[in-house]
Design a protein around this motif. Structure first.
Motif: not given
Length: 175
Positions: A126-142, A162-172
């Motif tokens: 998969l080839v992905c274009k970054k859409l969203f970036v966020q750090d995980m944090a211990p305070a968010c563990v519920t 890192y969340t990326g939009e899948v812009v290309e996909a390949y198979t062998a």
């Protein structure tokens, strides 16, 4: 084998089966420099009505700087087998700061959208274009603090998501 373009919707199940069994390579960079690392965490799905792939990278990893400085990344699943196990082991244990992992593993680079590096030897990619970036944090563990929090102090910092939009996909395809 050779990679050919594929519909990302048809590959999701195959990709997810790899995680926990043979894992995958996350690669970021461009034609001049790149780095790859073994990943065992990946999510595929839809977000904002787009096909997406989410990966996680600790700031201590060399690949982190490439994820930060480039807009595209790839996720490649190699064919199962002994060569794949050796590649996953080397790419998970060695730092790209010290070792040219692509050369050491005998992988062949090719490039997708945004000059994202990926590997010709992949069974799935998969080839992905970054859409969203966020750090995980211990305070968010519920919940599950006893299962999650002790794990993190041993290997380094919290992952960046890192969340990326899948812009290309390949198979062998076989030659």
């Amino acid at each position: 084998m050779r990679l050919q373009a594929a519909d990302p919707k048809t590959l999701a199940g195959e990709f997810l089966q790899a995680f926990g069994n043979q894992n995958a390579l996350l690669t970021a960079g461009d034609r001049e420099r790149c780095n790859t690392m073994t990943i065992g965490w990946c999510q595929l799905g839809r977000l904002w009505n787009l096909p997406v792939c989410t990966v996680y990278v600790r700031p201590e990893r060399y690949t982190y700087q490439f994820m930060e400085s480039h807009d595209y990344f790839s996720v490649c699943v190699l064919p199962d087998g002994e060569a794949c196990k050796q590649t996953m082991s080397l790419c998970g244990a060695q730092s790209g700061r010290l070792v040219d992992k692509v050369r050491e593993c005998g992988l062949t680079l090719r490039y997708g959208a945004g000059d994202a590096p990926l590997f010709e030897e992949a069974a799935l990619a998969l080839v992905c274009k970054k859409l969203f970036v966020q750090d995980m944090a211990p305070a968010c563990v519920t919940a599950g603090e006893d299962k999650i929090l002790p794990y993190y102090g041993k290997k380094g910092g919290w992952h960046r998501i890192y969340t990326g939009e899948v812009v290309e996909a390949y198979t062998a395809i076989k030659n």
